[in-house]
Design an enzyme around this catalytic site. Structure first.
Site, PDB file in Angstrom:
ATOM      1  N   PRO A   2       0.882  -0.989   0.071  1.00 23.70           N
ATOM      2  CA  PRO A   2       0.013  -0.067  -0.093  1.00 23.70           C
ATOM      3  C   PRO A   2       0.855   1.222  -0.007  1.00 23.70           C
ATOM      4  CG  PRO A   2      -0.917  -1.623   1.599  1.00 23.70           C
ATOM      5  CD  PRO A   2       0.568  -2.022   1.161  1.00 23.70           C
ATOM      6  N   GLU A   3       0.437   2.164  -0.899  1.00 23.10           N
ATOM      7  CA  GLU A   3       1.252   3.510  -0.909  1.00 23.10           C
ATOM      8  C   GLU A   3       0.685   4.630  -0.004  1.00 23.10           C
ATOM      9  OE1 GLU A   3       2.776   4.268  -4.915  1.00 23.10           O
ATOM     10  OE2 GLU A   3       2.356   2.173  -5.550  1.00 23.10           O
ATOM     11  N   LYS A  52       4.416   5.967   4.486  1.00 26.62           N
ATOM     12  CA  LYS A  52       3.523   4.477   4.643  1.00 26.62           C
ATOM     13  C   LYS A  52       3.815   4.154   6.142  1.00 26.62           C
ATOM     14  CE  LYS A  52       5.714   3.290   0.268  1.00 26.62           C
ATOM     15  NZ  LYS A  52       6.041   2.120  -0.707  1.00 26.62           N
ATOM     16  N   ARG A 294      12.972  -3.837  -8.147  1.00 22.31           N
ATOM     17  CA  ARG A 294      11.440  -3.489  -8.236  1.00 22.31           C
ATOM     18  C   ARG A 294      11.400  -3.528  -9.776  1.00 22.31           C
ATOM     19  NH1 ARG A 294       8.571  -1.850  -3.680  1.00 22.31           N
ATOM     20  NH2 ARG A 294       6.783  -2.254  -5.257  1.00 22.31           N
TER      21      ARG A 294
END
Length: 304
Positions: A2-3, A52, A294
């Site tokens: 989740p950002e 976050k 990533r």
């Protein structure tokens, strides 16, 4: 993972439904028994997000610090007066998948307290009108005010807070490094809250080569990148989803939709998870590679 916009939505939800309440705090899973005992029976006085990281402050000077990581999620429930998202967090698919109960679909069942916990519930917070269960978080700890401040001191500025001086701090941090801008956007010490989706979309929207060294970015371009992050992440807080495309990219409008509608997930992004598909601007196939362990999505033509 989740950002930042999801964590800010969490902070807002906790503020709306629990602030001012004396909460029962427990650890049904058993892995957070000592921490839960430190918070049990105390009043939630505030909820704050930075990047976050979520901090739930209690009246006796301690706070619950949570970082959801890849697998963490909060589930919520309660009586008819307990409103908001039913869950926020992992697992994620394209876009955000928060589900709301507006009370219109069915008559709510009488509320007699939280249901029996299901699965590995690390922490349960229960108030008069509802409950919240945390599972799978990377960080779940009780911290003092000084310890919370130390966590915040390690983080870069958060576009969703956008405090005075934050933009200048971001510009200075970016332009001091030779690191590619795509890596800098994922560095939480440079900018807090940006994840892989926002990273790809912001670079595309600004027409930036992902491998451009930060020190090669002009101050003006760095300021525009910050301002765009503020804008699109604020939209994410409002919409509960990451949407970076304009309405003229949404098929619903061509079919008689209106600008108050939200797009389908496959219309929500310019490049994220669109590898091999035509760029929405120039038609060049969207590329995919790895950077910093990533996946990185970009248009080789628009982002030279």
């Amino acid at each position: 993972m989740p950002e930042g916009h999801s964590v800010h939505r969490l902070a807002r939800q906790f503020g709306d439904v629990f602030t001012g309440e004396q909460l029962a705090v427990s650890s049904p899973q058993g892995r957070f028994v000592r921490g839960a005992a430190l918070l049990d029976g105390h009043t939630l006085t505030g909820s704050t997000a930075h990047g976050k990281h979520l901090f739930l402050a209690f009246g006796h000077g301690l706070a619950l610090h949570v970082h959801l990581g890849l697998y963490g999620a909060w589930d919520f429930g309660g009586d008819a007066g307990f409103r908001g998202a039913s869950s926020i967090g992992a697992p994620r698919k394209v876009g955000e998948r928060e589900i709301f109960d507006d009370g219109a679909s069915a008559e709510p069942a009488p509320y007699s307290g939280p249901p029996a916990p299901v699965g590995a519930v690390r922490v349960r917070l229960a108030g008069v009108h509802g409950w919240a269960d945390l599972r799978g978080a990377t960080t779940c700890e009780v911290v003092t005010e000084a310890e919370a401040a130390a966590v915040l001191a390690r983080l870069g500025p958060d576009p969703l807070r956008n405090l005075p001086g934050d933009r200048d701090s971001f510009v200075a941090a970016v332009r001091a490094r030779r690191t590619p801008i795509a890596a800098l956007l994922m560095d939480q010490k440079v900018i807090a809250g940006v994840g892989n989706v926002y990273r790809a979309e912001l670079l595309f929207r600004q027409g930036l080569d992902p491998w451009l060294p930060g020190r090669s970015l002009s101050a003006a371009a760095a300021r525009e990148l910050w301002d765009d992050s503020v804008a699109v992440m604020s939209d994410g807080v409002r919409d509960g989803r990451i949407i970076t495309t304009p309405p003229d990219c949404w098929a619903g409008l061509a079919a008689g939709g209106h600008r108050g509608q939200l797009p389908a997930p496959d219309e929500s992004h310019f490049v994220y998870r669109r590898q091999g598909l035509d760029c929405r601007n120039c038609g060049t196939p969207v590329a995919l590679t790895d950077l910093g362990a990533r996946k990185l999505y970009w248009c080789p033509s628009c982002q030279r």
